[in-house]
Design a protein around this motif. Structure first.
Motif, PDB file in Angstrom:
ATOM      1  N   LYS A  21     -60.893  -3.812  -8.925  1.00 30.26           N
ATOM      2  CA  LYS A  21     -59.773  -3.345  -9.759  1.00 30.26           C
ATOM      3  C   LYS A  21     -59.014  -4.547 -10.337  1.00 30.26           C
ATOM      4  N   ASP A  22     -58.727  -5.524  -9.490  1.00 34.68           N
ATOM      5  CA  ASP A  22     -57.968  -6.693  -9.930  1.00 34.68           C
ATOM      6  C   ASP A  22     -58.746  -7.566 -10.909  1.00 34.68           C
ATOM      7  N   LEU A  23     -60.068  -7.509 -10.852  1.00 31.86           N
ATOM      8  CA  LEU A  23     -60.906  -8.359 -11.714  1.00 31.86           C
ATOM      9  C   LEU A  23     -61.473  -7.608 -12.922  1.00 31.86           C
ATOM     10  N   THR A  24     -61.016  -6.392 -13.169  1.00 32.63           N
ATOM     11  CA  THR A  24     -61.564  -5.611 -14.295  1.00 32.63           C
ATOM     12  C   THR A  24     -61.418  -6.326 -15.631  1.00 32.63           C
ATOM     13  N   VAL A  25     -60.416  -7.177 -15.766  1.00 30.57           N
ATOM     14  CA  VAL A  25     -60.215  -7.913 -17.013  1.00 30.57           C
ATOM     15  C   VAL A  25     -61.463  -8.739 -17.377  1.00 30.57           C
ATOM     16  N   PHE A  26     -62.259  -9.110 -16.376  1.00 31.59           N
ATOM     17  CA  PHE A  26     -63.426  -9.959 -16.607  1.00 31.59           C
ATOM     18  C   PHE A  26     -64.700  -9.171 -16.933  1.00 31.59           C
ATOM     19  N   GLU A  27     -64.681  -7.860 -16.720  1.00 26.80           N
ATOM     20  CA  GLU A  27     -65.892  -7.052 -16.871  1.00 26.80           C
ATOM     21  C   GLU A  27     -66.461  -7.036 -18.291  1.00 26.80           C
ATOM     22  N   SER A  28     -65.653  -7.351 -19.270  1.00 25.88           N
ATOM     23  CA  SER A  28     -66.161  -7.337 -20.646  1.00 25.88           C
ATOM     24  C   SER A  28     -67.172  -8.457 -20.903  1.00 25.88           C
ATOM     25  N   HIS A  29     -67.084  -9.550 -20.136  1.00 21.19           N
ATOM     26  CA  HIS A  29     -67.962 -10.698 -20.377  1.00 21.19           C
ATOM     27  C   HIS A  29     -68.739 -11.175 -19.149  1.00 21.19           C
ATOM     28  N   PHE A  30     -68.354 -10.689 -17.976  1.00 26.90           N
ATOM     29  CA  PHE A  30     -68.974 -11.149 -16.745  1.00 26.90           C
ATOM     30  C   PHE A  30     -69.438  -9.952 -15.931  1.00 26.90           C
ATOM     31  N   ASN A  31     -70.524 -10.124 -15.212  1.00 28.70           N
ATOM     32  CA  ASN A  31     -71.055  -9.075 -14.357  1.00 28.70           C
ATOM     33  C   ASN A  31     -70.441  -9.222 -12.960  1.00 28.70           C
ATOM     34  N   LEU A  32     -69.735  -8.180 -12.499  1.00 29.95           N
ATOM     35  CA  LEU A  32     -69.144  -8.193 -11.164  1.00 29.95           C
ATOM     36  C   LEU A  32     -70.085  -7.491 -10.198  1.00 29.95           C
ATOM     37  N   ILE A  33     -70.404  -8.152  -9.104  1.00 31.39           N
ATOM     38  CA  ILE A  33     -71.302  -7.605  -8.094  1.00 31.39           C
ATOM     39  C   ILE A  33     -70.557  -7.570  -6.764  1.00 31.39           C
ATOM     40  N   ASP A  34     -70.606  -6.416  -6.087  1.00 31.73           N
ATOM     41  CA  ASP A  34     -69.983  -6.260  -4.778  1.00 31.73           C
ATOM     42  C   ASP A  34     -71.051  -6.263  -3.694  1.00 31.73           C
ATOM     43  N   CYS A  35     -70.790  -6.979  -2.600  1.00 28.83           N
ATOM     44  CA  CYS A  35     -71.694  -6.997  -1.451  1.00 28.83           C
ATOM     45  C   CYS A  35     -70.863  -6.852  -0.182  1.00 28.83           C
ATOM     46  N   GLU A  36     -71.408  -6.113   0.785  1.00 27.30           N
ATOM     47  CA  GLU A  36     -70.690  -5.862   2.031  1.00 27.30           C
ATOM     48  C   GLU A  36     -71.118  -6.769   3.178  1.00 27.30           C
TER      49      GLU A  36
END
Length: 160
Positions: A21-36
């Motif tokens: 949520k806090d990093l959504t600003v970057f989603e337009s140009h960067f791929n966000l990947i979550d790992c547990e």
């Protein structure tokens, strides 16, 4: 143009959801990947490498089951394929000794305590992405609105 990835690693889903949520600003140009877990992150990193994409930033929790974040970041630091990847340790439980180990052995770029301030996190991520993009020679113009302008100007000035 190769994909630029930001990898977030935390064993708590609610923390990952807040990071995203806090990093959504970057989603337009960067791929966000979550790992547990570190193991899941290692698999994602191998896939990124096989695709020929960039791993710009690792945001990693410290206390996780099986392999803690500092050990994982040390492992990443020793992997020459990711020598330019920026590393941010995110934790609420690290001791002074842990922090020193992370700085000395994993060469972390930044450290943020939980709970973090969203504005501070976004600012630090912008700084680290700016450093990464300029260090590997990617054309920075397409990312200009997501880069930290003072960091960009300083790096460009230091190059001349």
């Amino acid at each position: 143009m190769s994909t630029i990835n930001i990898l977030c690693i935390d064993d708590q889903r609610d923390v990952l959801a807040t990071l995203r949520k806090d990093l959504t600003v970057f989603e337009s140009h960067f791929n966000l990947i979550d790992c547990e877990s570190a193991a899941e992150a290692r698999d994602a990193i191998e896939e990124i490498d096989q695709e020929g994409s960039y791993l710009a930033l690792l945001i990693c929790d410290h206390l996780m089951p099986k392999k803690n974040g500092i050990d994982f970041l040390i492992e990443m630091h020793e992997d020459s394929r990711f020598s330019k990847t920026k590393k941010l340790l995110l934790t609420g439980m690290a001791t002074h000794k842990d922090t020193i180990e992370a700085i000395n052995m994993a060469d972390i770029d930044r450290y943020i305590e939980k709970p973090w301030d969203e504005e501070e996190l976004v600012h630090i991520v912008k700084e680290l992405l700016t450093q990464f993009i300029l260090s590997i020679g990617i054309e920075y113009q397409p990312y200009l609105n997501l880069l930290d302008q003072p960091t960009l100007l300083k790096i460009l000035k230091d190059r001349t």
